[in-house]
Design an enzyme around this catalytic site. Sequence first.
Site, PDB file in Angstrom:
ATOM      1  N   CYS A   1      55.068  52.654  -1.160  1.00 51.98           N
ATOM      2  CA  CYS A   1      54.888  53.338   0.030  1.00 51.98           C
ATOM      3  C   CYS A   1      53.725  54.380   0.565  1.00 51.98           C
ATOM      4  CB  CYS A   1      56.008  54.818   0.583  1.00 51.98           C
ATOM      5  SG  CYS A   1      57.145  54.063   0.096  1.00 51.98           S
TER       6      CYS A   1
ATOM      7  N   GLY B   1      44.675  65.659  -7.431  1.00 50.68           N
ATOM      8  CA  GLY B   1      45.277  64.694  -8.241  1.00 50.68           C
ATOM      9  C   GLY B   1      44.419  63.933  -9.066  1.00 50.68           C
TER      10      GLY B   1
HETATM   11  P1  NAD Z   1      62.710  47.386  -3.690  1.00 47.45           P
HETATM   12  O1  NAD Z   1      61.427  46.352  -3.965  1.00 47.45           O
HETATM   13  O2  NAD Z   1      63.075  48.272  -4.847  1.00 47.45           O
HETATM   14  O3  NAD Z   1      64.127  46.800  -3.203  1.00 47.45           O
HETATM   15  C1  NAD Z   1      64.363  45.538  -2.150  1.00 47.45           C
HETATM   16  C2  NAD Z   1      65.131  44.583  -2.648  1.00 47.45           C
HETATM   17  O4  NAD Z   1      65.478  43.167  -1.861  1.00 47.45           O
HETATM   18  C3  NAD Z   1      65.656  44.111  -4.258  1.00 47.45           C
HETATM   19  O5  NAD Z   1      66.324  44.564  -5.138  1.00 47.45           O
HETATM   20  C4  NAD Z   1      64.998  42.280  -3.971  1.00 47.45           C
HETATM   21  O6  NAD Z   1      65.482  41.709  -4.726  1.00 47.45           O
HETATM   22  C5  NAD Z   1      65.786  42.386  -2.533  1.00 47.45           C
HETATM   23  N1  NAD Z   1      65.840  41.120  -2.222  1.00 47.45           N
HETATM   24  C6  NAD Z   1      64.704  40.416  -1.775  1.00 47.45           C
HETATM   25  N2  NAD Z   1      64.674  39.311  -0.227  1.00 47.45           N
HETATM   26  C7  NAD Z   1      66.273  39.527  -0.354  1.00 47.45           C
HETATM   27  C8  NAD Z   1      66.910  38.796   0.408  1.00 47.45           C
HETATM   28  N3  NAD Z   1      65.949  37.796   1.442  1.00 47.45           N
HETATM   29  N4  NAD Z   1      68.183  39.129   0.737  1.00 47.45           N
HETATM   30  C9  NAD Z   1      68.812  40.094  -0.079  1.00 47.45           C
HETATM   31  N5  NAD Z   1      67.563  40.759  -0.493  1.00 47.45           N
HETATM   32  C10 NAD Z   1      66.455  40.075  -0.731  1.00 47.45           C
HETATM   33  O7  NAD Z   1      61.839  47.756  -2.402  1.00 47.45           O
HETATM   34  P2  NAD Z   1      62.653  49.255  -2.061  1.00 47.45           P
HETATM   35  O8  NAD Z   1      61.791  50.135  -2.554  1.00 47.45           O
HETATM   36  O9  NAD Z   1      63.923  49.591  -2.037  1.00 47.45           O
HETATM   37  O10 NAD Z   1      62.191  49.237   0.155  1.00 47.45           O
HETATM   38  C11 NAD Z   1      62.456  48.273   0.674  1.00 47.45           C
HETATM   39  C12 NAD Z   1      62.286  48.993   1.717  1.00 47.45           C
HETATM   40  O11 NAD Z   1      62.057  50.395   2.487  1.00 47.45           O
HETATM   41  C13 NAD Z   1      60.636  49.193   2.322  1.00 47.45           C
HETATM   42  O12 NAD Z   1      60.235  48.403   3.731  1.00 47.45           O
HETATM   43  C14 NAD Z   1      59.673  50.090   1.958  1.00 47.45           C
HETATM   44  O13 NAD Z   1      58.469  50.415   2.186  1.00 47.45           O
HETATM   45  C15 NAD Z   1      60.778  50.925   2.211  1.00 47.45           C
HETATM   46  N6  NAD Z   1      61.190  52.594   1.838  1.00 47.45           N
HETATM   47  C16 NAD Z   1      60.669  52.841   0.505  1.00 47.45           C
HETATM   48  C17 NAD Z   1      61.178  54.034   0.110  1.00 47.45           C
HETATM   49  C18 NAD Z   1      60.504  54.011  -1.220  1.00 47.45           C
HETATM   50  O14 NAD Z   1      60.578  55.319  -1.828  1.00 47.45           O
HETATM   51  N7  NAD Z   1      60.808  52.989  -2.272  1.00 47.45           N
HETATM   52  C19 NAD Z   1      61.628  54.880   0.634  1.00 47.45           C
HETATM   53  C20 NAD Z   1      61.010  54.558   1.790  1.00 47.45           C
HETATM   54  C21 NAD Z   1      60.991  53.609   2.344  1.00 47.45           C
END
Ligand code: NAD
Length: 437
Positions: free
Chosen positions: A261, A254
Amino acid sequence: MKIAVVGTGYVGLVTGTCFSETGNQVTCIDVNEEKVRQLQNGKIPIYEPGLDVLFNRNTEEGRLKFTTDLASGIEGAEAIFLALPTPPDEDGSADLKYILQVADQLGHLLTTYAVVIDKSTVPVGTAEKVREAIARNAKVDFDVVSNPEFLREGVAVEDFMKPDRVVIGTRSEKAKKVMERLYAPLVRQGNPIIFMDERSAEMTKYAANAFLAMKITFMNEIANLCEKTGANVDMIRKGIGTDSRIGKRFLFAGIGYGGSCFPKDVQALAKTSVDYSYDFQLLNAVMKVNREQKKKLLKPLFDYFNGDLKDRTIAVWGLAFKPYTDDIREAPALENIRELLDAGARVTAYDPEAMGNTKSLLPDVTYCHTAYAALDDADALMIFTEWPQFRTPDFDKVSALLKNKVIFDGRNLYEPEQMRELGFTYYSIGRETVEVS
Ligand code: NAD
């Protein structure tokens, strides 16, 4: 068990909701006041299939709560998950400021033993940094555990409730017991909880994502070679995917991988390699190929219009980085649309879930209520996301609406032969180009 989840985004909200579904008392904490207000009012701020049913049940039954206040949110919690962002820093490394900031606060706030769990994707050595940041001020005993998350957006609830495996990095027997109790309801079918040291758990997550990004990229390179040699990448996919050593998944060629990620994790792993003076050549190639792949359809598009897109209207189907999500982080559509606008084209776009997130980033695009409305009087159609509803459109309608019967398909949704019969000029990835004059 009483648990807290700090960071209520895609991972945090799913983690909190799913653990409340298994009977725990969960408080999700976020600094984003608007997000927390919405959640307190029963509104889910992201699109994730199946999440609403669990969310409604557990908020109604009082097991799932939301707050902006870290101190009250973690009060009495035995397990505190950190599901905070780890975006790329300027040099590509994962920025740990959110994690370390919260760890520092936790040091001041902990009043009883708790297991602090890194659920964010973090580089090797982060658990030690989190431990140090908490320990600077902590007056009680605590453990820090690495528990990377493998859920996929779009099927996150299913992935969380029925994980292939759970990876837990800890050397503390006490923390191990807490983690086992938490995850026992999710691994009843016998899928393993794999215990290891913290550093290996942190590396496992990067290795998984880098491997999958490499698998996709390998197929994209095969696709590019197929185009030159006259082979069809779909056949190659079937031919090799049935080999159990290779497997069927992540073999679809694709317009490049995107999302929140793969790009950032591959980059962060490459940076870790640099930090440890290791020349990870394969990763560098993966990143380079993907950068080029994302722009792959622009050349044939420009060629089709003799190098000039000024005042052309290009219809775009799909903005999200993949179907069943509203997430547009690093989505190939965005980069392509910017190029189209820079070249003077107008862009009309449709995505079933991701238009809301895209509007503020790309205000000059015309967002349409239906896929067909985006085609009205457009010069060409480009496809960036394989939403199922794009798979079998009414092609009579498509050709009646488009000014030119030409489709640039970054997701190989249609068969070249079918497009030839329908009279479309059709560009896809790794397959024969259909040119109808
Ligand atoms: P996201 O940006 O959707 O969510 C993060 C949240 O943290 C936001 O709502 C933000 O407002 C909040 N935040 C920031 N600073 C804060 C603080 N000091 N106190 C409280 N809340 C705070 O991110 P995500 O996609 O959920 O990813 C989170 C982690 O998980 C990352 O490290 C990512 O790499 C990992 N991860 C993501 C996925 C995915 O598919 N999205 C899958 C596996 C792992």
